[in-house]
Design a protein around this motif. Structure first.
Motif, PDB file in Angstrom:
ATOM      1  N   VAL A 122       0.835  -1.209   0.000  1.00  0.00           N
ATOM      2  CA  VAL A 122       0.000   0.000   0.000  1.00  0.00           C
ATOM      3  C   VAL A 122       0.859   1.244   0.000  1.00  0.00           C
ATOM      4  O   VAL A 122       0.600   2.196  -0.736  1.00  0.00           O
ATOM      5  N   PHE A 123       1.912   1.289   0.852  1.00  0.00           N
ATOM      6  CA  PHE A 123       2.758   2.479   0.902  1.00  0.00           C
ATOM      7  C   PHE A 123       3.558   2.659  -0.380  1.00  0.00           C
ATOM      8  O   PHE A 123       4.118   3.739  -0.626  1.00  0.00           O
ATOM      9  N   PRO A 154      -4.058   3.435  -0.305  1.00  0.00           N
ATOM     10  CA  PRO A 154      -2.993   4.426  -0.032  1.00  0.00           C
ATOM     11  C   PRO A 154      -3.578   5.828   0.011  1.00  0.00           C
ATOM     12  O   PRO A 154      -4.387   6.207  -0.817  1.00  0.00           O
ATOM     13  N   ARG A 156      -2.672   9.970   0.046  1.00  0.00           N
ATOM     14  CA  ARG A 156      -1.606  10.863  -0.390  1.00  0.00           C
ATOM     15  C   ARG A 156      -1.726  12.217   0.320  1.00  0.00           C
ATOM     16  O   ARG A 156      -2.828  12.668   0.645  1.00  0.00           O
ATOM     17  N   VAL A 162       2.529   9.199  -1.118  1.00  0.00           N
ATOM     18  CA  VAL A 162       1.820   8.289  -0.215  1.00  0.00           C
ATOM     19  C   VAL A 162       2.310   8.538   1.207  1.00  0.00           C
ATOM     20  O   VAL A 162       3.477   8.359   1.518  1.00  0.00           O
ATOM     21  N   LEU A 165      -1.984   4.839   5.162  1.00  0.00           N
ATOM     22  CA  LEU A 165      -2.793   3.697   4.735  1.00  0.00           C
ATOM     23  C   LEU A 165      -4.153   3.835   5.391  1.00  0.00           C
ATOM     24  O   LEU A 165      -4.248   3.952   6.627  1.00  0.00           O
TER      25      LEU A 165
END
Length: 871
Positions: A122-123, A154, A156, A162, A165
């Protein structure tokens, strides 16, 4: 896992303090219990830092998840710091509330090996969705398997990077355990297994309802199923969907129920309704043939509105009516509940998908907006690191300073700032990095063409980066400089006007005094030339009186200019005022009631006592005049004053300890415009000829020269208070009062060296000393006098003017002479402003000062006193 290694069992001291940081969370109202915990948490002790510095993207997502009822969490920043809502706290179990603000790797320490790859994905910018994900968790002291359906998205930040989460979880542990148990059971259990599997395949809630009816009907011997709508208007359930399966007749038609109202209420309450043939109304003749085959009916409830809603209708194809076993009824109800739960879950997931898409759109919109601001801003925008190197700058650098962004990025500010401001700029950068946001910080930058530009900066700091915007204020600075020059020119004009007024006043007074002196001397000369001595004392007295008035005028002028010769000594203000009380009473007259209020334990001050007496007497006489002719009350009061920064600033003094001496009258008072000019030279409100206008200016000059301040507090018709603030003296103790010694002023052949560049003064002093029995030596300037002092000639006393020609003043001559003659006695005589240096408290032992003009007797006594002094 041993209990002593579980991070959530060691709460942080002072971690939760609801309301402690409320002002920083104006953006975060509500949020239930977790909202209160977030607002009261000590975020400064976490990698996220104080909430005041959080980015807007974090604030937005946090507000959404705290308001939601679905279990949600947020892992933000490099340490993936944990935040979550009330619904997710139930999933955490005993990890709550210690999980708040901790890194993800600590919160899920026992399962991090399974979760870390998903978080890394995800990151890296890729969303993750999984159903039935099973992992071993310690939520009640024992590691147990738990299953979840989840989506990780993710998030931002404003820089489109990013930063976090965003997770939505639904725990399916109980459902999967039930399915597992049902798989080994009878038909009823297999039905639920089939339902669970079909739920995973379908998206449309209508399909889910129909699938539940179909599977349950098939398992229980139900051969027909369809959808119906509830209509309150005619109390019917209408079958809208036919089933034309082989061997099955259509059931399209209308069903009427005897107790329709109770069914509607049950449906609205979310309860499952089971209906038998006996509940059918005979009015359903249109479908009587089909209804004969129905032995029982089950309604699986869906949300029902006031106007009607969707229901699933189940019916059995038994030839004869039969009673429903309780276990089958329980299974019907369980299927209905699971159908409703599955529909709600699907709808919630769809809502969350829409929410994530909406958040993504907001971030994209904010990023585009930020980029537009960055590109189009007319101010300098910069991102600078702790090393002073520019990480990014906006295009305005070209318009304002002539540099393209690529010429600036990657270089230190030192290459662009004016060298004289490099240290100042580094200090400002250090201050910004210490989280002290700068406002209006000004420095000078070099334009590419070599000219200077003034820039005013405002900053905000995140981590090791400073975000700043700077406005070109060069034009404003130039305007300020021009205004300052205009003000200075005005001040010079006003100064010249004051000098003109001053010299005019001095010329008027001195012409009168010189006329009296010269006229008296001329008449005295005629009488002596004619041999007449009778009455000459009158002319001598007139000349001497004029001389004393001229000396007083000179002292006032020097006091006004703050350059008079002072002889500061430790003084007890109460003792000094008590000593002059009788003089004040005689001066103010019988119509004025005098009261002296001396503070107990008043601090010592260091001033010239005679000048302080003159100043106080001057204030008392002014107060008397303000109360004339009817008189009034005059109060002299002393007090110790501690002036903090605010109080000292109001009085234009450094903070510290002061003694105040206030003179208060009950007279006419002073208007604000009079107060503003009260200390100006020759300013007076008295009629022409009744005042010189130098009294208050003399008081002001003396007090300022003594390190203090004067303030006027007055109101028209109610009186005036004049306060002198003099700094506390903490040096040597007050000298004990000594009886005045009687000096005959006669010498016994002692040698006195007289240095003065004015021949008339030298002649006068040496004549007086020779007549008194002293031996004298003379010098007209410092160098020749010093040669005599450095010779072997015996000298008992040095009398020297301070202001001498030839590059060496009297104080320098005395200091040089004391190298060879450490015990040399010195009497300074002075009448010039620069000679204040000998009266500022730095005279050594064996040195005294005598101010011109002086009485002959005073000179004789001062000489005798110094020569006789043993130290």
């Amino acid at each position: 896992m041993p209990r002593d290694t579980r991070p959530w069992e060691t709460p942080l001291a002072g971690q939760l303090d609801p309301g402690a940081q409320a002002p920083a969370f104006d953006f975060l109202p509500g949020g239930g219990q977790m909202g209160a915990l977030v607002r009261g948490f000590d975020w400064a002790a976490t990698p996220l830092g104080p909430a005041a510095g959080w980015p807007q993207s974090l604030k937005t997502v946090l507000g959404v998840l705290l308001a939601a009822r679905q279990p949600m969490f947020l892992a933000w920043g490099p340490q993936q710091t944990w935040l979550y809502n009330d619904a997710f706290a139930l999933i955490l179990g005993r990890k709550h509330p210690a999980a708040l603000g901790r890194p993800s790797a600590q919160v899920w320490q026992e399962a991090w090996g399974d979760l870390a790859p998903l978080f890394e994905q995800v990151f890296a910018g890729e969303a993750v969705h999984m159903d039935g994900f099973t992992v071993g968790l310690d939520r009640d002291g024992v590691v147990r398997d738990a299953s979840f359906d989840f989506s990780y998205t993710p998030m931002r930040d404003e820089a489109a990077q990013v930063a976090g989460l965003f997770g939505v979880c639904i725990e399916t542990t109980d459902r999967l355990q039930a399915v597992s148990a049902l798989r080994s059971g009878d038909t009823r259990q297999n039905v639920l297994v089939a339902l669970a599997e079909r739920f995973r395949e379908l998206d449309d809630p209508s399909d889910l309802s129909f699938a539940a009816a179909e599977i349950l009907g098939r398992a229980l011997g139900v051969s027909r199923a369809g959808y119906g709508t509830v209509s309150k208007a005619d109390e019917t359930i209408s079958i809208e969907r036919d089933w034309n399966a082989p061997g099955i007749r259509s059931l399209a038609g209308v069903l009427h129920f005897r107790d329709y109202g109770s069914y509607i209420e049950d449906l609205k309450a979310g309860r499952t309704v089971v209906v038998s043939n006996a509940d059918l109304d005979p009015r359903t003749a249109a479908t009587a043939g089909a209804l004969k085959a129905i032995s029982a009916h089950a309604l699986v409830n869906m949300p029902v509105t006031e106007q009607g809603g969707l229901v699933a209708l189940l019916y059995l194809n038994h030839a004869q009516p039969r009673e429903w076993p309780q276990e089958e009824l329980a299974l019907i109800r369980e299927v209905a509940e699971r159908t409703r739960s599955a529909v709600e879950r699907r709808r919630a997931e769809e809502d969350l998908r829409q929410l994530a898409a909406s958040l993504e759109q907001q971030v994209v919109a904010r990023t585009e907006e930020r980029d537009r601001v960055w590109r189009n801003s007319r101010d300098l925008l910069v991102v600078i690191g702790a090393d002073g190197v520019f990480r990014d700058v906006n295009p305005a650098w070209t318009a304002i300073l002539g540099y393209r962004p690529e010429e600036v990025i990657g270089r230190s500010f030192v290459a662009f700032v004016w060298p004289g401001d490099a240290g100042l700029t580094q200090t400002g950068l250090d201050a910004a990095l210490s989280k002290r946001n700068l406002t209006g910080f000004e420095n000078r930058y070099l334009h590419k063409d070599g000219s200077l530009r003034w820039i005013s900066w405002h900053t905000a700091t995140e981590g090791e980066l400073v975000f700043a915007y700077g406005r070109d204020v060069t034009v404003e600075k130039q305007a300020q400089a021009e205004l300052a020059a205009a003000h200075e020119a005005l001040r010079q004009s006003q100064k010249m006007e004051a000098v003109g007024q001053l010299t005019g006043g001095i010329a008027h007074d001195f012409n009168n005094l010189l006329a009296a002196i010269s006229g008296s001397l001329e008449l005295l000369s005629r009488r002596l030339a004619e041999g007449r001595t009778a009455g000459v004392e009158r002319f001598i007295g007139t000349a001497q009186g004029a001389t004393r008035r001229a000396a007083a005028l000179t002292h006032r002028l020097l006091a006004f200019s703050r350059q008079q010769t002072l002889d500061p000594r430790p003084v007890d203000a109460n003792r000094l005022i008590a000593g002059m009380e009788d003089l004040v009473r005689r001066s103010v007259g019988p119509n004025v009631e005098l009261e002296v209020v001396g503070a107990g334990g008043v601090w010592t001050i260091k001033v010239d006592p005679s000048q302080l007496e003159n100043a106080l007497l001057n204030l008392c006489i002014n107060a008397r005049d303000a109360m004339a002719p009817q008189g009034g009350r005059l109060t002299i009061e002393t007090a110790n004053k501690w002036l903090d920064e605010r109080a000292a600033k109001e009085r234009e003094l450094p903070p510290g300890q002061y003694v105040s001496i206030c003179v208060t009258d009950t007279g006419t008072g002073m208007a604000p415009e009079v107060i503003a000019r009260a200390f100006d030279p020759f300013f007076t409100t008295k009629p022409l000829g009744e005042g010189t206008g130098l009294g208050l200016s003399m008081v002001y000059g003396f007090v300022r020269q003594s390190g203090g301040q004067v303030r006027i507090y007055s109101e028209l018709g109610k009186g005036t208070t004049m306060c002198l603030y003099l700094p506390r003296h903490t040096g040597e103790d007050l000298p004990a009062p000594e009886p005045e010694a009687e000096h005959h002023g006669l010498g016994a052949g002692e040698t006195v060296l007289v240095i003065d560049d004015e021949p008339a003064i030298r002649m006068l002093i040496t004549s007086v000393l020779q007549e008194a029995g002293y031996s004298t030596l003379e010098a007209g300037e410092g160098a020749s006098g010093l040669r005599i002092l450095q010779s072997d000639t015996p000298i008992d006393l040095l009398i020297t003017d301070v202001g001498l020609p030839g590059g060496m003043n009297g104080r320098q001559v005395a200091d040089q002479a004391r190298v060879a003659r450490p015990a040399l006695k010195v009497l300074f005589i002075t009448g010039f402003a620069e000679n204040a240096v000998v009266g500022n408290g730095h005279l050594a032992h064996g040195m005294e000062v005598l101010t011109k003009p002086f009485d002959i007797e005073a000179l004789e006594n001062k000489v005798r006193d110094l020569i006789d002094r043993t130290n």
